[in-house]
Design a protein around this motif. Sequence first.
Motif, mmCIF file in Angstrom:
data_model
loop_
_atom_site.group_PDB
_atom_site.id
_atom_site.type_symbol
_atom_site.label_atom_id
_atom_site.label_comp_id
_atom_site.label_asym_id
_atom_site.label_seq_id
_atom_site.Cartn_x
_atom_site.Cartn_y
_atom_site.Cartn_z
ATOM 1 N N TYR A 14 27.096 -40.547 7.027
ATOM 2 C CA TYR A 14 27.504 -41.979 6.381
ATOM 3 C C TYR A 14 26.850 -41.920 4.813
ATOM 4 C CZ TYR A 14 28.149 -46.572 4.799
ATOM 5 O OH TYR A 14 28.487 -47.694 4.062
ATOM 6 N N THR A 15 27.913 -42.159 3.998
ATOM 7 C CA THR A 15 27.224 -42.497 2.464
ATOM 8 C C THR A 15 28.296 -43.650 1.939
ATOM 9 O OG1 THR A 15 28.786 -40.811 1.607
ATOM 10 C CG2 THR A 15 26.442 -40.249 1.765
ATOM 11 N N PRO A 16 28.021 -44.483 1.524
ATOM 12 C CA PRO A 16 28.568 -45.749 1.108
ATOM 13 C C PRO A 16 29.743 -45.370 0.098
ATOM 14 C CG PRO A 16 26.348 -46.239 0.756
ATOM 15 C CD PRO A 16 26.318 -44.870 1.063
ATOM 16 N N GLU A 18 31.512 -46.426 -2.137
ATOM 17 C CA GLU A 18 31.276 -46.681 -3.950
ATOM 18 C C GLU A 18 30.019 -47.556 -3.790
ATOM 19 O OE1 GLU A 18 34.594 -50.481 -3.849
ATOM 20 O OE2 GLU A 18 35.146 -48.453 -4.096
ATOM 21 N N LYS A 19 29.620 -47.532 -5.101
ATOM 22 C CA LYS A 19 28.519 -48.451 -5.661
ATOM 23 C C LYS A 19 28.760 -49.769 -5.483
ATOM 24 C CE LYS A 19 24.907 -49.032 -9.165
ATOM 25 N NZ LYS A 19 24.719 -48.408 -10.373
ATOM 26 N N PHE A 21 29.436 -51.169 -2.575
ATOM 27 C CA PHE A 21 30.181 -51.606 -1.314
ATOM 28 C C PHE A 21 29.123 -52.340 -0.335
ATOM 29 C CE2 PHE A 21 31.263 -50.207 3.176
ATOM 30 C CZ PHE A 21 32.385 -50.543 3.166
ATOM 31 N N LYS A 22 30.008 -53.378 0.367
ATOM 32 C CA LYS A 22 29.322 -53.938 1.486
ATOM 33 C C LYS A 22 30.117 -54.153 2.703
ATOM 34 C CE LYS A 22 30.206 -58.642 -0.132
ATOM 35 N NZ LYS A 22 29.375 -59.898 -0.516
ATOM 36 N N GLU A 31 24.117 -53.808 7.413
ATOM 37 C CA GLU A 31 23.253 -52.909 6.669
ATOM 38 C C GLU A 31 23.441 -51.428 6.784
ATOM 39 O OE1 GLU A 31 19.128 -53.460 8.533
ATOM 40 O OE2 GLU A 31 19.187 -55.602 7.872
ATOM 41 N N ASP A 32 23.381 -50.785 5.537
ATOM 42 C CA ASP A 32 23.849 -49.361 5.530
ATOM 43 C C ASP A 32 23.538 -48.356 6.659
ATOM 44 O OD1 ASP A 32 25.239 -49.990 3.192
ATOM 45 O OD2 ASP A 32 24.020 -48.735 1.911
ATOM 46 N N ILE A 35 25.526 -48.502 9.611
ATOM 47 C CA ILE A 35 27.119 -48.270 9.576
ATOM 48 C C ILE A 35 27.505 -46.694 9.511
ATOM 49 C CG2 ILE A 35 29.119 -48.340 7.868
ATOM 50 C CD1 ILE A 35 27.411 -50.700 6.564
ATOM 51 N N TRP A 37 30.952 -43.586 10.155
ATOM 52 C CA TRP A 37 32.135 -43.106 9.866
ATOM 53 C C TRP A 37 32.806 -42.806 11.081
ATOM 54 C CZ3 TRP A 37 34.227 -44.641 5.419
ATOM 55 C CH2 TRP A 37 33.712 -44.511 4.255
ATOM 56 N N ASN A 209 36.218 -52.504 3.848
ATOM 57 C CA ASN A 209 35.861 -53.957 3.692
ATOM 58 C C ASN A 209 37.002 -54.649 3.263
ATOM 59 O OD1 ASN A 209 36.754 -52.709 1.127
ATOM 60 N ND2 ASN A 209 34.851 -53.943 -0.010
#
Length: 329
Positions: A14-16, A18-19, A21-22, A31-32, A35, A37, A209
């Motif tokens: 998992y990487t967010p 985009e900058k 992103f929530k 929280e990241d 989370i 995929w 989101n």
Amino acid sequence: MSVEVARSVDLPVYTPPEKGFKLTSNGGAIEDENIGWLKETSKDAPVELIKERYIKDGYVLVKGLLPVEAVKNMRRAYFDFVKCTGVLKEGTDPVDGIFVGGDPKKYGGPGSAATGEGTLDPQQIEFLTKATEAHYADFYEEFQKIPELYNFVRKITDWENILLLQRQMLRTNIKGSEATAVHYDQIFLRGALPTSLTAWVPIGSCAANGGSLIYLDKSHEIGREIENDFSERAKSFTPQERLSAFNSNMMRGGILSDDAQGFGKVYGRKWLMTNFEDGDVVFHQPFMIHASSVNETEKIRLSTDLRFVNPDDDFDRRWTQKWYVGDGL
């Protein structure tokens, strides 16, 4: 109920997206570190792999299963049908489903919390009426007949005969509206053994989101445990009380929690998400725990829950009638 650390070593890293992103539920941001995929499965994957993932993971996310044109046609038809209520931003293409803005409770559709909050005002009644009528429209009937859906259900189950239960919902998730709370489907299908299969179909692309569904990793195990606990505590209930999702052992509306972040942490499991594209479908087990994200975008999420059963087996016959407001299920 036991607390178990997530077994997620086989999940995509998992990487967010985009900058900034929530991912948010009704209870706040997730929280990241909690989370992940969803695994993607090709529609042409070997049947053995499809069945293995459905059993092991509790779901199969199939990329591009449905014809894109059929999905777009359905989305356009729905928003053409309800645009008279003022839900769409003026000057936009109905197929885009761009929300007009303002109070999302004015446009609470089937299954939304806003429709159960006392007396509805004329605007709420107008939208809910049109959204309900859409369930009986020819464009929705045709969409449910897409052969790719039935063919994939057969791959998962090996059922010779397949029946689509008639109680389905066309759901909208509008920016700022209350998200779908944490639950599993068997809560509402207690009229039979857990033999149903749900296809969650986003009708149009939907960002993670943007109000899409999120799934708790391998939570079909947890859902079954919760249901067993419920059955034990419900021994003194009447038969009618045991069938109902709305009973003294449940929160409002039969939900498990409004706080996806907190619920996931209790069980040490990640919430799995994806950016859905036109034609994607998720098939999940009746005990698979899921919720939706809060829609942070201007685009209205439109989706439908299609539940399939083997007509030669036990199934919840309360679900053979079309949905209507206040049907109690």
